[in-house]
Design an enzyme around this catalytic site. Structure first.
Site, mmCIF file in Angstrom:
data_model
loop_
_atom_site.group_PDB
_atom_site.id
_atom_site.type_symbol
_atom_site.label_atom_id
_atom_site.label_comp_id
_atom_site.label_asym_id
_atom_site.label_seq_id
_atom_site.Cartn_x
_atom_site.Cartn_y
_atom_site.Cartn_z
ATOM 1 N N TRP A 180 73.518 15.256 -8.093
ATOM 2 C CA TRP A 180 73.603 13.803 -8.310
ATOM 3 C C TRP A 180 72.581 13.213 -7.344
ATOM 4 O O TRP A 180 72.738 13.284 -6.132
ATOM 5 C CB TRP A 180 75.015 13.302 -8.000
ATOM 6 C CG TRP A 180 75.201 11.862 -8.360
ATOM 7 C CD1 TRP A 180 75.456 11.363 -9.598
ATOM 8 C CD2 TRP A 180 75.192 10.737 -7.470
ATOM 9 N NE1 TRP A 180 75.581 9.990 -9.534
ATOM 10 C CE2 TRP A 180 75.425 9.576 -8.244
ATOM 11 C CE3 TRP A 180 74.993 10.587 -6.091
ATOM 12 C CZ2 TRP A 180 75.472 8.298 -7.690
ATOM 13 C CZ3 TRP A 180 75.040 9.317 -5.542
ATOM 14 C CH2 TRP A 180 75.273 8.187 -6.347
ATOM 15 N N ASN A 226 74.763 19.307 -0.523
ATOM 16 C CA ASN A 226 75.481 18.138 -1.043
ATOM 17 C C ASN A 226 75.670 17.188 0.132
ATOM 18 O O ASN A 226 76.123 17.622 1.191
ATOM 19 C CB ASN A 226 76.846 18.584 -1.596
ATOM 20 C CG ASN A 226 77.758 17.410 -1.905
ATOM 21 O OD1 ASN A 226 77.300 16.339 -2.299
ATOM 22 N ND2 ASN A 226 79.052 17.608 -1.741
ATOM 23 N N GLY A 227 75.338 15.901 -0.049
ATOM 24 C CA GLY A 227 75.514 14.933 1.041
ATOM 25 C C GLY A 227 74.197 14.230 1.329
ATOM 26 O O GLY A 227 73.292 14.210 0.487
ATOM 27 N N LYS A 259 81.648 12.484 -10.255
ATOM 28 C CA LYS A 259 83.096 12.439 -10.098
ATOM 29 C C LYS A 259 83.523 12.180 -8.665
ATOM 30 O O LYS A 259 84.441 11.424 -8.405
ATOM 31 C CB LYS A 259 83.668 13.772 -10.590
ATOM 32 C CG LYS A 259 85.162 13.888 -10.483
ATOM 33 C CD LYS A 259 85.812 13.415 -11.748
ATOM 34 C CE LYS A 259 87.315 13.322 -11.654
ATOM 35 N NZ LYS A 259 87.800 12.169 -12.395
ATOM 36 N N HIS A 276 90.229 -21.314 -14.876
ATOM 37 C CA HIS A 276 89.423 -21.662 -13.693
ATOM 38 C C HIS A 276 87.989 -21.148 -13.805
ATOM 39 O O HIS A 276 87.298 -21.044 -12.804
ATOM 40 C CB HIS A 276 90.100 -21.110 -12.438
ATOM 41 C CG HIS A 276 91.470 -21.683 -12.225
ATOM 42 N ND1 HIS A 276 91.679 -22.995 -11.862
ATOM 43 C CD2 HIS A 276 92.704 -21.129 -12.381
ATOM 44 C CE1 HIS A 276 92.981 -23.226 -11.770
ATOM 45 N NE2 HIS A 276 93.625 -22.110 -12.082
ATOM 46 N N LYS A 298 87.191 1.172 -16.990
ATOM 47 C CA LYS A 298 87.013 2.322 -17.907
ATOM 48 C C LYS A 298 85.956 2.012 -18.964
ATOM 49 O O LYS A 298 85.108 2.831 -19.280
ATOM 50 C CB LYS A 298 88.315 2.660 -18.637
ATOM 51 C CG LYS A 298 89.380 3.369 -17.865
ATOM 52 C CD LYS A 298 89.131 4.836 -17.603
ATOM 53 C CE LYS A 298 88.500 5.011 -16.245
ATOM 54 N NZ LYS A 298 89.357 5.090 -15.133
ATOM 55 N N CYS A 310 77.018 16.172 -6.391
ATOM 56 C CA CYS A 310 76.441 17.500 -6.237
ATOM 57 C C CYS A 310 77.541 18.555 -6.200
ATOM 58 O O CYS A 310 78.509 18.442 -5.453
ATOM 59 C CB CYS A 310 75.564 17.651 -5.008
ATOM 60 S SG CYS A 310 74.140 16.577 -5.014
ATOM 61 N N GLU A 325 82.324 1.977 -17.503
ATOM 62 C CA GLU A 325 81.727 3.262 -17.153
ATOM 63 C C GLU A 325 81.497 4.149 -18.372
ATOM 64 O O GLU A 325 80.573 4.955 -18.377
ATOM 65 C CB GLU A 325 82.518 4.001 -16.069
ATOM 66 C CG GLU A 325 83.877 4.471 -16.436
ATOM 67 C CD GLU A 325 84.606 5.143 -15.272
ATOM 68 O OE1 GLU A 325 83.992 5.923 -14.555
ATOM 69 O OE2 GLU A 325 85.804 4.862 -15.103
ATOM 70 N N ARG A 358 80.380 16.902 -11.145
ATOM 71 C CA ARG A 358 80.058 16.310 -9.850
ATOM 72 C C ARG A 358 78.661 15.680 -9.815
ATOM 73 O O ARG A 358 78.315 14.976 -8.866
ATOM 74 C CB ARG A 358 80.149 17.372 -8.745
ATOM 75 C CG ARG A 358 81.531 17.958 -8.592
ATOM 76 C CD ARG A 358 81.536 19.018 -7.518
ATOM 77 N NE ARG A 358 81.328 18.447 -6.212
ATOM 78 C CZ ARG A 358 82.283 17.987 -5.420
ATOM 79 N NH1 ARG A 358 83.539 18.057 -5.800
ATOM 80 N NH2 ARG A 358 82.005 17.485 -4.248
ATOM 81 N N GLU A 413 91.670 -2.102 -14.547
ATOM 82 C CA GLU A 413 91.424 -0.688 -14.843
ATOM 83 C C GLU A 413 90.865 -0.528 -16.262
ATOM 84 O O GLU A 413 89.946 0.266 -16.488
ATOM 85 C CB GLU A 413 92.724 0.107 -14.653
ATOM 86 C CG GLU A 413 92.672 1.571 -15.031
ATOM 87 C CD GLU A 413 91.646 2.395 -14.245
ATOM 88 O OE1 GLU A 413 91.060 1.894 -13.266
ATOM 89 O OE2 GLU A 413 91.414 3.557 -14.637
HETATM 90 C C1 F6R Z 1 86.695 5.748 -12.353
HETATM 91 C C2 F6R Z 1 86.698 6.704 -11.279
HETATM 92 C C3 F6R Z 1 86.284 6.251 -9.918
HETATM 93 C C4 F6R Z 1 87.162 6.900 -8.838
HETATM 94 C C5 F6R Z 1 86.651 6.534 -7.444
HETATM 95 C C6 F6R Z 1 87.528 7.111 -6.352
HETATM 96 O O1 F6R Z 1 87.133 6.310 -13.550
HETATM 97 O O2 F6R Z 1 87.016 7.849 -11.471
HETATM 98 O O3 F6R Z 1 86.314 4.874 -9.822
HETATM 99 O O4 F6R Z 1 88.482 6.471 -9.013
HETATM 100 O O5 F6R Z 1 85.343 7.006 -7.291
HETATM 101 O O6 F6R Z 1 87.571 8.499 -6.408
HETATM 102 P P1 F6R Z 1 88.680 9.317 -5.640
HETATM 103 O O7 F6R Z 1 89.999 8.994 -6.276
HETATM 104 O O8 F6R Z 1 88.311 10.765 -5.824
HETATM 105 O O9 F6R Z 1 88.645 8.884 -4.213
#
Ligand code: F6R
Length: 606
Positions: free
Chosen positions: A76, A102-103, A601, A504, A485, A2, A488, A27, A481
Site C-alpha cells: 500500500w 511495512n510502515g 485493511k 439546519h 460503506k 502492506c 468506500e 492489506r 456507517e
Molecule cells: C471501513 C473500515 C475502516 C476501519 C478503520 C479502523 O469499512 O474498515 O474504516 O474500520 O480503518 O480499523 P481497525 O478496526 O482495524 O482499527
C-alpha cells in the site's frame, strides 16, 4: 497496510510465499514482489510488479526456483508511486540482500543522503530502500551476521516498521524485526513463517508466537531465536490460533464481503457466547471499574461508528459520561485524561496506528485501558490492561462488516458490565436486554433473508450521484456507517445525518430523485414520529425514500422490514441492509468489492 510474509522450510518456497501473499493482499494492492534465496547460494531470485498480485503471478511462469526460503510483499503505497521500481523487495548494491518493509521510515531522507554519499545506488523513491543499503553495510560490519545487522539497523531507524530480510549467502535464514507494526511468527514442523498476520500461514500451522516491540526474530526451518535490539534473548509467548483455515477462504461466495455479511449471525453468537450475563473475571479483574468516573472511546472509521453506538448504551445503562473520539484527533489536542478515565480503544486489526497512539497517550496520563479487538496477539490488546475480544474471525474484505457487528455487541456487553457494577441498571431492564441480545443472531439471520430483493432494488439507484442516510438516536451512527460503506465501495457521494439536523442545512442537498435511506426508530416511539416527519420533508423536495423499519411505513417509497428489538440494539439489524446496498452498488458500478481503490485493511501509518 502492506502485507509481509516469509517462509523457510521443507517446501519449495515460492508456493507458500505466494499463497501467503494471496491471504495478505487485503492489506494493500499497489504492487507485489517476491525474493527467494536459492539453495545454490547464487544471487537472489527476485520478481516484482506494480498493481495487484495477479500481475506478478502472470509473469511468474511455471518454473519453480530451487529455493526453500523467501519473502513476499504486497504494497500500500506511501513514499513513491505504485510502480515496478517502488515495489518491494528492495536490494542492496550487490543484489545479495533483499528487504521488505511495512510502515514508514521517518528519517529515510537523512539515511539516504548518508548512504548515497557512501556509494550506495538507489533505484526507487521509497523510504524502505534505505533499509536494504543500511543492512548491507551493517552485515559486513558484523561479519555476515544478518540478525546482528538487523539489530544495529533498527537502532538507526525512526518511525514504524516491520522488516524482513534475506541474504543469498545464507539460504534458509530469514531475519525480521518490528516497531509499531505487526509481525507474527508461525511455528511449523520443519518449517517456520514470519508474517503480518496469521492468515498468511494458518493453512500450514496453528501455532504462533507474539513478537514484542523492538524485537528481532531470526528463523530457519528448525530454529526460532527472538532477541531485543541489545541482542538479549527474549522469552516468547506461544499461542494457538483459533481461526480455522477455511474461514479465510471465499467459500462459494462471489466476494469475501458477501461471505462476511452472511457470517454475521455466527460472529455475533460467538462474541456473545458465555458473556450475556456477565464478563469473565479473567477480563474484569484487571481493572478496578469502581474507580472510573469517565469513559473515552477512541477508534477510526467503522470502529468509530461502533463507538458512537456504544456511547448511547453505556451512558444510559451505566450512567457515566462517555466521549467518543476519532483517534487521529484525540492524541493531538491535549485532552483531559487521568487515572479515573477508562479508555476503550476499538479496533478490528489491533494495529491501527492512530488508535494505538491515542491509547499510548492516555496510558501515559494514567488512564485504564480496556480494548475491544478482533485480532489475538496484536499490538493494541498487548498494550491494554484488559481486552474484550470480538470473535468475528478473519475479516478479509477491506470494508468492515462482521467486525462492526461484533464491535456493537462488545459495546453492549461493556455497557451492561458497567451498569451492573455501578448498580445503575434495573433488574427488569437488564433481563430484557439480556434476552434481546440472545435473540440477535437469529434476527440478523432473518434480515439476511431480505438480501436478494434488496440487491435488485439497489440496482435501480446505481447511476445516482449521491445517496443520503438519515437516522435518530442509535440510528444516527448507523446512518454514518451506511454512508461510509457506500463511499468506500461505490465511490459515490454519501452522507449520514441526524434526522433533526436536516433542516439546519443538509436538506438543501435534496433534489428530484435523490435516494434517501431512512433508518426508522422502533415503531410507536416518539422518535419514530419525528423521523416520519423528516421523511415527509425530504419527499416533499423530491427524494425517493428507502426506509428500514420494524413496521409498515406508508410514506416510504420502498420498505426493508427488519425484526423489532430493544431500541439500543437496533443498529445490529439495521446495518445489514446498508451493507447490502453498498455491496450491490459496488457490483453494479463495476468496482472491486473486496479491494476498493486507494484503501487498505489495516492502517498502520498515521
Ligand atoms: C471501513 C473500515 C475502516 C476501519 C478503520 C479502523 O469499512 O474498515 O474504516 O474500520 O480503518 O480499523 P481497525 O478496526 O482495524 O482499527
Amino acid at each position: 497496510m502492506c502485507g509481509i510474509v516469509g517462509y523457510t522450510g521443507k517446501e519449495l518456497a515460492l508456493n507458500p510465499v505466494l499463497s501467503g501473499l494471496r491471504k495478505l493482499e487485503y492489506r494493500g494492492y499497489d504492487s507485489a514482489g517476491i525474493a527467494l534465496a536459492l539453495d545454490s547460494g547464487e544471487k537472489l531470485w527476485v520478481e516484482k510488479r506494480a498493481g495487484k498480485l495477479g500481475n506478478l503471478e502472470e509473469i511468474l511462469g511455471t518454473k519453480i526456483p530451487n529455493s526453500h526460503s523467501g519473502i513476499g510483499h504486497t504494497r500500500w503505497a506511501t513514499h513513491g508511486g505504485p510502480t515496478d521500481e517502488n515495489a518491494h523487495p528492495h536490494l542492496d548494491n550487490e543484489g545479495k540482500l533483499a528487504v521488505i518493509h511495512n510502515g514508514i521510515i521517518e528519517n529515510y531522507l537523512e539515511l539516504r543522503a548518508q548512504l548515497e554519499k557512501a556509494g550506495h545506488k538507489f533505484k526507487s523513491e521509497t523510504d524502505s530502500e534505505s533499509v536494504a543499503h543500511l543492512l548491507s553495510d551493517a552485515r559486513k560490519k558484523h561479519n555476515g551476521d544478518l540478525a546482528a545487522a538487523m539489530r544495529e539497523a533498527c537502532q538507526q531507524l525512526r518511525g514504524s516498521f516491520t522488516l524482513l530480510a534475506i541474504h543469498s549467502d545464507e539460504p534458509g535464514r530469514i531475519v525480521g524485526a518490528r516497531r509499531n507494526s505487526p509481525l507474527v511468527v508461525g511455528v511449523g514442523d520443519g518449517e517456520n513463517f514470519l508474517a503480518s498476520d496469521v492468515s498468511a500461514f494458518i493453512s500450514h500451522t496453528k501455532r504462533a508466537l507474539e513478537l514484542g516491540q523492538d524485537e528481532v526474530a531470526d528463523i530457519t526451518a528448525n530454529t526460532i531465536v527472538i532477541s531485543n535490539l541489545a541482542g538479549k534473548i527474549q522469552p516468547h509467548n506461544e499461542y494457538e490460533i483459533s481461526w480455522d483455515a477455511s474461514s479465510a477462504e471465499r467459500g462459494g461466495f462471489e466476494h469475501f464481503m458477501l461471505k462476511e455479511i452472511f457470517e454475521q449471525p455466527r460472529a455475533i453468537a460467538d462474541t456473545l457466547l458465555g458473556r450475556i450475563t456477565g464478563l469473565s473475571e479473567e477480563i474484569t479483574n484487571r481493572i478496578d471499574f469502581k474507580e472510573i468516573d469517565k469513559v473515552v472511546i477512541v477508534a477510526c472509521g467503522t470502529a468509530f461508528n461502533a463507538g458512537l453506538v456504544g456511547k448511547y448504551a453505556i451512558e444510559k445503562w451505566a450512567d457515566i459520561a462517555v466521549d467518543v473520539e476519532l483517534a487521529s484527533e484525540y492524541r493531538y489536542r491535549d485532552p483531559s485524561v487521568d487515572s479515573r478515565t477508562l479508555l476503550i480503544p476499538i479496533s478490528q486489526s489491533g494495529e491501527t496506528m492512530d488508535t494505538l497512539m491515542a491509547l499510548r497517550y492516555a496510558k501515559d496520563k494514567g488512564a485504564k485501558v480496556f480494548a475491544v479487538c478482533n485480532t489475538n496477539g496484536s499490538t493494541i490488546p498487548r498494550e491494554s490492561d484488559a481486552v474484550l475480544y470480538t470473535h468475528a474471525g478473519p475479516e478479509i474484505a477491506v470494508a468492515s462488516t462482521k467486525a462492526f457487528e461484533t464491535q456493537l455487541v462488545a459495546m453492549y456487553l461493556m455497557g451492561l458490565h458497567l451498569g451492573r457494577i455501578r448498580g445503575t441498571i434495573s433488574e427488569t431492564l437488564l433481563s430484557q436486554i439480556e434476552a434481546e441480545l440472545a435473540e440477535l443472531p437469529a434476527k440478523v439471520e432473518q434480515v439476511l433473508e431480505t438480501v436478494e430483493p434488496l440487491r435488485e432494488l439497489t440496482r435501480n439507484f446505481s447511476t445516482a450521484s449521491s445517496m443520503l442516510f438519515l437516522g435518530r438516536h442509535v440510528g444516527f451512527p448507523t446512518a454514518l456507517e451506511g454512508a461510509l460503506k457506500l463511499k468506500e465501495l461505490a465511490y459515490m457521494h454519501a452522507e449520514g445525518f441526524a434526522g433533526g439536523e436536516l433542516k439546519h442545512g443538509p436538506i438543501a442537498l435534496i433534489e428530484s430523485g435523490t435516494p434517501v435511506v431512512a433508518i426508522m426508530p422502533a415503531a410507536g416511539s416518539l422518535l419514530a414520529e419525528k423521523m416520519a416527519s423528516n421523511i415527509q420533508e425530504v419527499k416533499a423536495r423530491g427524494a425517493v425514500v428507502i426506509a428500514i423499519a420494524d413496521s409498515e411505513l406508508k410514506a416510504a417509497d420502498f420498505l426493508v422490514r427488519i425484526p423489532s428489538t430493544h431500541e439500543f440494539l437496533q443498529p445490529v439489524l439495521a446495518v445489514v441492509p446498508l451493507q447490502v446496498i453498498a455491496y450491490e452498488m459496488a457490483v453494479a458500478r463495476g468496482n472491486d468489492v473486496d479491494q476498493p481503490r486507494n484503501l487498505a485493511k489495516s492502517v498502520t501509518v498515521e
